[in-house]
Each structure stands twice: as structure tokens, then as C-alpha cells.
Design a protein around this motif. Structure first.
Motif, short mmCIF file in Angstrom:
data_model
loop_
_atom_site.label_atom_id
_atom_site.label_comp_id
_atom_site.label_asym_id
_atom_site.label_seq_id
_atom_site.Cartn_x
_atom_site.Cartn_y
_atom_site.Cartn_z
N PHE A 79 0.66 -1.14 0.24
CA PHE A 79 0.13 -0.07 0.03
C PHE A 79 0.85 1.23 0.12
CE2 PHE A 79 -2.98 -3.30 1.87
CZ PHE A 79 -4.07 -3.40 1.48
N ASN A 82 -1.72 5.19 2.57
CA ASN A 82 -2.94 4.95 3.57
C ASN A 82 -3.41 3.16 2.93
OD1 ASN A 82 -3.50 7.29 5.13
ND2 ASN A 82 -3.70 7.83 3.34
N MET A 83 -4.53 3.08 2.03
CA MET A 83 -4.72 1.67 2.18
C MET A 83 -4.81 2.00 -0.34
SD MET A 83 -7.99 -0.65 3.48
CE MET A 83 -7.89 -2.16 3.24
N ASN A 84 -4.08 2.02 -0.26
CA ASN A 84 -4.12 3.25 -2.09
C ASN A 84 -3.11 1.66 -2.52
OD1 ASN A 84 -2.63 4.29 -0.26
ND2 ASN A 84 -1.61 5.58 -1.97
N LEU A 197 -8.95 5.38 -1.40
CA LEU A 197 -8.39 4.65 -0.43
C LEU A 197 -7.18 5.31 -0.05
CD1 LEU A 197 -8.60 1.74 -2.99
CD2 LEU A 197 -9.42 2.22 -0.85
N ARG A 200 -7.05 9.07 4.57
CA ARG A 200 -7.16 7.94 6.10
C ARG A 200 -7.53 7.47 6.59
NH1 ARG A 200 -6.95 9.44 11.47
NH2 ARG A 200 -4.69 7.92 12.15
N SER A 203 -9.41 5.12 4.62
CA SER A 203 -8.66 3.61 4.92
C SER A 203 -9.24 2.94 6.23
CB SER A 203 -7.15 3.98 4.98
OG SER A 203 -7.31 4.87 3.39
N ARG A 207 -10.61 -0.71 6.61
CA ARG A 207 -9.62 -2.13 7.09
C ARG A 207 -10.69 -2.58 8.18
NH1 ARG A 207 -5.16 1.58 7.10
NH2 ARG A 207 -3.72 0.52 5.69
#
Length: 334
Positions: A79, A82-84, A197, A200, A203, A207
Motif C-alpha cells: 500500500f 493509506n490503503m491505496n 483509498l 486516512r 482507509s 480496514r
């Protein structure tokens, strides 16, 4: 024999300036270019459709939500901040575009990527990783930077002349702004970004869904709005914070239990659950909603029901602040 300038390209179109310029450059050279936008739960097509229409392009929109959920479970290249999973995501897009290319007899793929412009996905090693992982790397041309990149099949075969392509690199936008004037795009404002994504708070909430096996669209659609509270492994509460969010959340409700204070104006809560709710779970959700209803008494009534039909009521107490914080999924939203 097919003229090189009668070759067709399928273009990844983000709705941003660079992807538009790469399309217009190749069209100027005489190629037919077919733009496609890959949308998902995390980036919608509205901006891309708007800017494509403004530029006179016929945009195809293809949904990759299910494939991207699988990528997010275990991205090969990890990643970003963050979650990208930028590299894996771009690989997925090129893989899907490559399949379209083969199915429709299109000759090669292009994108608006610029070498060195984005720190995670547009480094040379990242671009090479995308080429390898996509399975169609030898068909990819990046017109704005291709003079600086290794030759791929369209160049080796003579379908595309490398000397007609560009050598833009880095984070500066000077050359692109010159091209804006060349193509008379003065009214085009670069939208940029748009991927949830990279956020923050979003994400953290996403999660939580992965952790509790709640990655269906009926849960993901609520992530953009409000405060989110984890009640237990199967149940969470989404609560709007202002009138705009309340309206947005109401529009998303299709088969959820909704709660609000019976006697006072305040937030609404929507329960996401993997199974039928029990009384204790409704009570906990009601306590949270009451705790955020400022004018309500410490002990007051909450009404609730399926799909905004408030047919039941329950009397509950406001919760201590520390208990609310314990259940809040994204602490920055408190």
C-alpha cells in the motif's frame, strides 16, 4: 497492409489532464484512440465522464470493484500512505484493458502517466512492475514520457514512431500547460486525485470491514459518510454528523435498521449487520445515537425500524465518553 496511422489504441482515462493530453497527442498523430475509465467503489466515473464529454471523447466506463476488492486483500506491491495499492491497481487496470484489447482486435494500450510525477506509481521501477504484473506490458505506450522509456512492441514493430512521442518527466507542469494552449484547453481544470483509498479516515474504516469480513457493497457504500462505531464482529453503526450527511445516508438506506431520538432533533444512525439483530445490539446502537443527541436527556427514547419506518422504540441511557471512544472506528472523526 494496415497503415500504422490506422492502428487503434485503448487508453486508460483518469479524467485528469495528463490522460487527456496523451489521448489528444495520439489522435493528432492519426491514431484512433478509445478512452476507458475503470471505476470502483473507491473512485467514481462522474468527473471522468464530465471531462471526456467536454473534450468530445466517447468514454467507456467499466466497473472493476470486485477485482479491486481481491487486490486489496493482499496487494503484491503493498500500500501507499493509506490503503491505496497504486501499483497493483494500475496493473489490474492494464490487465483488464489488455483483455479488452485482445477481444476487440485493438492494437495497443496507452496511458497518461508521466515518469517521476507521482512518488509511488510513476517511478521507473513502478512502471516496470506494472508492465510485468499486468501481463500486457509489451503493448503499453506512455506517450508523454515514452522517449525516456524502454521500447515496447508498438515501437519495435513500427506501429508507433518513438520520435513522435514526448519526453516529459518530473512533477513540474510547464510542458503540460504549454500543451493546454496547443490544444485549446484553457477551460479544462485538472480535477486530480479522487481515490478514496488515499484518505486516512476512509482507509481506517475500510480496514475494519476487511477485518470483520464485511466487504460487500451494501457495507462499503456507507464508508464515505459519518461516524462509524464497531458494536461487535457482526454489527456496526453509521451515524450522520450534519444535515448533508443525513440526507446522503438516507438515500443509501435499502435494507437497514435506522434509529433516531424520538423527542429531539439530532443525528440518525444506520446499523450494518451480517445477520438479524438482537435486542442488545439495537440497545447499544440506540445508546450511541442518544449520546450524540445534544438536547436529549440522559435517559430518553430512541425510535427505530427498517428502512426509515420508525415503528419501534426503546428507552436508553447516554454512554460515558470513554465508552464511545472505545467503539469509534476512526478516532479522527469524533
Amino acid at each position: 497492409m494496415m497503415s500504422n496511422k490506422n492502428r487503434r489504441a485503448l487508453s486508460l482515462f483518469s479524467g485528469g489532464l495528463d490522460s487527456l493530453l496523451s489521448i489528444l497527442w495520439m489522435k493528432r498523430l492519426g491514431y484512433e484512440v478509445i478512452p476507458v475509465f475503470f471505476r470502483s467503489h473507491f473512485f467514481g466515473s462522474e468527473k471522468a465522464e464530465h471531462y471526456a464529454g467536454a473534450a468530445g471523447l466517447e468514454l467507456r466506463v467499466v466497473d472493476i470493484s470486485d477485482d479491486l476488492i481481491e487486490v486489496l486483500r493482499n496487494p503484491r506491491y503493498g500500500f501507499g500512505k493509506n490503503m491505496n495499492p497504486c501499483i497493483d491497481c494500475h496493473s489490474l487496470m492494464f490487465r483488464r484493458a489488455g483483455r479488452m484489447m485482445e477481444k476487440e482486435g485493438i492494437d495497443f494500450l496507452i496511458s497518461g502517466e508521466v515518469l517521476g510525477q507521482r512518488p509511488m506509481s510513476q517511478r521507473l521501477d513502478a512502471m516496470n512492475a506494472v508492465k510485468k504484473h499486468s501481463g500486457y506490458g509489451d503493448y503499453i505506450i506512455r506517450p508523454l514520457s515514452q522517449k525516456l522509456l524502454p521500447d515496447t512492441k508498438p515501437i519495435r514493430e513500427g506501429w508507433v514512431r518513438k520520435d513522435e512521442l514526448l519526453d516529459i518527466q518530473g512533477r513540474g507542469r510547464h510542458r503540460q500547460l504549454e500543451m493546454v494552449k496547443e490544444f485549446d484547453l484553457e477551460d479544462f481544470s485538472n480535477p486530480g486525485g479522487g481515490c478514496l483509498l488515499t484518505d486516512r479516515g476512509y482507509s481506517l474504516r475500510l480496514r475494519d470491514l476487511f477485518k470483520h469480513d464485511m466487504t460487500a457493497e451494501r457495507y462499503i457504500k456507507f464508508l464515505r459518510f459519518g461516524r462509524h462505531f464497531r458494536i461487535n464482529d457482526d454489527v456496526k453503526l453509521v451515524m450522520g454528523r450534519n444535515s448533508t450527511e443525513l440526507s446522503d445516508i438516507f438515500e443509501l438506506v435499502t435494507d437497514e435498521t435506522v434509529l433516531r431520538a424520538a423527542n429531539h432533533q439530532g443525528p440518525i444512525g444506520v446499523i450494518n449487520s451480517k445477520r438479524e439483530l438482537n435486542e442488545e445490539e439495537i440497545r447499544q446502537a440506540a445508546e450511541i445515537v442518544l449520546s450524540y443527541t445534544n438536547r436529549a436527556s440522559e435517559n430518553d427514547l430512541i425510535v427505530y425500524g427498517l428502512n426509515n419506518d420508525f415503528h419501534s422504540e426503546i428507552e436508553v441511557h447516554k454512554l460515558p465518553r470513554e465508552r464511545i471512544v472505545e467503539m469509534l472506528i476512526n478516532i479522527s472523526n469524533k
